[in-house]
Scaffold this motif. Structure first.
Motif, PDB file in Angstrom:
ATOM      1  N   ARG A  42      -2.307   9.819  -7.292  1.00 25.26           N
ATOM      2  CA  ARG A  42      -1.547   8.668  -7.777  1.00 25.26           C
ATOM      3  C   ARG A  42      -2.221   8.182  -9.062  1.00 25.26           C
ATOM      4  N   HIS A  43      -1.487   8.192 -10.166  1.00 22.66           N
ATOM      5  CA  HIS A  43      -2.056   7.792 -11.454  1.00 22.66           C
ATOM      6  C   HIS A  43      -2.398   6.308 -11.508  1.00 22.66           C
ATOM      7  N   SER A  44      -1.683   5.475 -10.773  1.00 21.37           N
ATOM      8  CA  SER A  44      -1.857   4.029 -10.859  1.00 21.37           C
ATOM      9  C   SER A  44      -3.122   3.510 -10.158  1.00 21.37           C
ATOM     10  N   THR A  45      -3.699   4.304  -9.260  1.00 23.78           N
ATOM     11  CA  THR A  45      -4.915   3.882  -8.544  1.00 23.78           C
ATOM     12  C   THR A  45      -5.876   5.062  -8.451  1.00 23.78           C
ATOM     13  N   PRO A  46      -7.129   4.781  -8.154  1.00 26.31           N
ATOM     14  CA  PRO A  46      -8.092   5.882  -8.002  1.00 26.31           C
ATOM     15  C   PRO A  46      -8.034   6.542  -6.624  1.00 26.31           C
ATOM     16  N   TYR A  47      -7.088   6.131  -5.787  1.00 19.15           N
ATOM     17  CA  TYR A  47      -6.999   6.635  -4.417  1.00 19.15           C
ATOM     18  C   TYR A  47      -5.895   7.672  -4.270  1.00 19.15           C
ATOM     19  N   SER A  48      -6.039   8.494  -3.254  1.00 26.08           N
ATOM     20  CA  SER A  48      -5.009   9.482  -2.947  1.00 26.08           C
ATOM     21  C   SER A  48      -3.779   8.794  -2.357  1.00 26.08           C
ATOM     22  N   ALA A  49      -2.640   9.386  -2.580  1.00 23.80           N
ATOM     23  CA  ALA A  49      -1.385   8.862  -2.048  1.00 23.80           C
ATOM     24  C   ALA A  49      -1.077   9.514  -0.703  1.00 23.80           C
ATOM     25  N   HIS A  50      -0.130   8.945   0.012  1.00 24.35           N
ATOM     26  CA  HIS A  50       0.333   9.461   1.297  1.00 24.35           C
ATOM     27  C   HIS A  50       0.720  10.928   1.135  1.00 24.35           C
ATOM     28  N   SER A  51       0.119  11.798   1.938  1.00 23.83           N
ATOM     29  CA  SER A  51       0.385  13.230   1.796  1.00 23.83           C
ATOM     30  C   SER A  51       0.657  13.919   3.128  1.00 23.83           C
ATOM     31  N   GLU A  52       1.077  13.155   4.110  1.00 23.67           N
ATOM     32  CA  GLU A  52       1.387  13.717   5.426  1.00 23.67           C
ATOM     33  C   GLU A  52       2.501  14.747   5.296  1.00 23.67           C
ATOM     34  N   PRO A  53       2.323  15.942   5.884  1.00 22.47           N
ATOM     35  CA  PRO A  53       3.388  16.939   5.784  1.00 22.47           C
ATOM     36  C   PRO A  53       4.633  16.510   6.569  1.00 22.47           C
ATOM     37  N   CYS A  54       5.789  16.759   5.992  1.00 19.97           N
ATOM     38  CA  CYS A  54       7.043  16.391   6.649  1.00 19.97           C
ATOM     39  C   CYS A  54       7.355  17.389   7.773  1.00 19.97           C
ATOM     40  N   ALA A  55       8.387  17.120   8.502  1.00 23.27           N
ATOM     41  CA  ALA A  55       8.768  17.966   9.637  1.00 23.27           C
ATOM     42  C   ALA A  55       9.083  19.396   9.186  1.00 23.27           C
ATOM     43  N   HIS A  56       9.735  19.533   8.030  1.00 22.70           N
ATOM     44  CA  HIS A  56      10.080  20.876   7.537  1.00 22.70           C
ATOM     45  C   HIS A  56       8.824  21.663   7.145  1.00 22.70           C
ATOM     46  N   CYS A  57       7.907  21.005   6.440  1.00 23.96           N
ATOM     47  CA  CYS A  57       6.663  21.671   6.044  1.00 23.96           C
ATOM     48  C   CYS A  57       5.824  22.027   7.268  1.00 23.96           C
ATOM     49  N   THR A  58       5.783  21.117   8.236  1.00 24.12           N
ATOM     50  CA  THR A  58       5.031  21.360   9.464  1.00 24.12           C
ATOM     51  C   THR A  58       5.553  22.593  10.188  1.00 24.12           C
ATOM     52  N   LYS A  59       6.851  22.739  10.218  1.00 27.90           N
ATOM     53  CA  LYS A  59       7.462  23.909  10.862  1.00 27.90           C
ATOM     54  C   LYS A  59       6.992  25.198  10.190  1.00 27.90           C
TER      55      LYS A  59
ATOM     56  N   ASP B   8       8.015  13.173  12.782  1.00 28.42           N
ATOM     57  CA  ASP B   8       9.452  13.086  12.518  1.00 28.42           C
ATOM     58  C   ASP B   8       9.677  12.609  11.084  1.00 28.42           C
ATOM     59  N   TYR B   9       8.587  12.570  10.303  1.00 31.75           N
ATOM     60  CA  TYR B   9       8.659  12.159   8.900  1.00 31.75           C
ATOM     61  C   TYR B   9       9.489  13.162   8.098  1.00 31.75           C
ATOM     62  N   ILE B  10      10.433  12.652   7.329  1.00 28.51           N
ATOM     63  CA  ILE B  10      11.238  13.476   6.437  1.00 28.51           C
ATOM     64  C   ILE B  10      10.948  13.007   5.014  1.00 28.51           C
ATOM     65  N   CYS B  11      10.528  13.919   4.163  1.00 25.17           N
ATOM     66  CA  CYS B  11      10.156  13.543   2.802  1.00 25.17           C
ATOM     67  C   CYS B  11      11.406  13.181   1.982  1.00 25.17           C
ATOM     68  N   PRO B  12      11.224  12.433   0.903  1.00 23.92           N
ATOM     69  CA  PRO B  12      12.366  12.004   0.082  1.00 23.92           C
ATOM     70  C   PRO B  12      13.224  13.163  -0.441  1.00 23.92           C
ATOM     71  N   GLY B  13      12.613  14.291  -0.725  1.00 25.23           N
ATOM     72  CA  GLY B  13      13.381  15.439  -1.208  1.00 25.23           C
ATOM     73  C   GLY B  13      14.392  15.931  -0.183  1.00 25.23           C
ATOM     74  N   TYR B  14      13.974  16.044   1.068  1.00 25.94           N
ATOM     75  CA  TYR B  14      14.882  16.485   2.112  1.00 25.94           C
ATOM     76  C   TYR B  14      15.933  15.425   2.438  1.00 25.94           C
ATOM     77  N   LYS B  15      15.571  14.157   2.294  1.00 28.12           N
ATOM     78  CA  LYS B  15      16.560  13.084   2.475  1.00 28.12           C
ATOM     79  C   LYS B  15      17.658  13.204   1.421  1.00 28.12           C
ATOM     80  N   GLU B  16      17.261  13.531   0.202  1.00 30.28           N
ATOM     81  CA  GLU B  16      18.237  13.702  -0.880  1.00 30.28           C
ATOM     82  C   GLU B  16      19.131  14.914  -0.615  1.00 30.28           C
ATOM     83  N   TYR B  17      18.546  16.009  -0.133  1.00 31.14           N
ATOM     84  CA  TYR B  17      19.341  17.187   0.239  1.00 31.14           C
ATOM     85  C   TYR B  17      20.410  16.797   1.268  1.00 31.14           C
ATOM     86  N   ALA B  18      19.983  16.047   2.290  1.00 27.38           N
ATOM     87  CA  ALA B  18      20.922  15.623   3.349  1.00 27.38           C
ATOM     88  C   ALA B  18      22.035  14.749   2.782  1.00 27.38           C
ATOM     89  N   LYS B  19      21.661  13.862   1.879  1.00 23.60           N
ATOM     90  CA  LYS B  19      22.647  12.962   1.279  1.00 23.60           C
ATOM     91  C   LYS B  19      23.700  13.748   0.489  1.00 23.60           C
TER      92      LYS B  19
END
Length: 86
Positions: free
Chosen positions: A22-39, A69-80
């Motif tokens: 994350r460019h805005s902070t010195p910390y890492s951003a949320h990086s939990e793998p989504c359900a599709h990546c986990t599979k 059961d986390y679904i990343c924003p990319g897959y949410k957009e695909y579904a939409k």
């Protein structure tokens, strides 16, 4: 199957590290793998997953014990848009 026995045996010893910068902070951003990546991670046989959760903690898990059961924003957009992803 795509992977031969020798390669599959090596994959069972690997740990995957998932990180987002994350460019805005010195910390890492949320990086939990989504359900599709986990599979896919489970399908190829990687043993452990290391990621940063939503509150910034580093988590380590055996792949067999990791479920989400986390679904990343990319897959949410695909579904939409009606794009089918297996």
């Amino acid at each position: 199957m795509f992977y031969d026995r020798k390669l599959r045996r090596k994959m069972r010893k690997l740990t995957i590290y998932i990180a987002r910068h994350r460019h805005s902070t010195p910390y890492s951003a949320h990086s939990e793998p989504c359900a599709h990546c986990t599979k896919e991670i489970k399908r190829i046989g990687i043993k452990k997953i290391v990621y940063v959760n939503a509150i910034g903690e580093i988590n380590k898990s055996l792949t067999d014990n990791y479920n989400t059961d986390y679904i990343c924003p990319g897959y949410k957009e695909y579904a939409k848009q009606g794009v089918k992803v297996d």
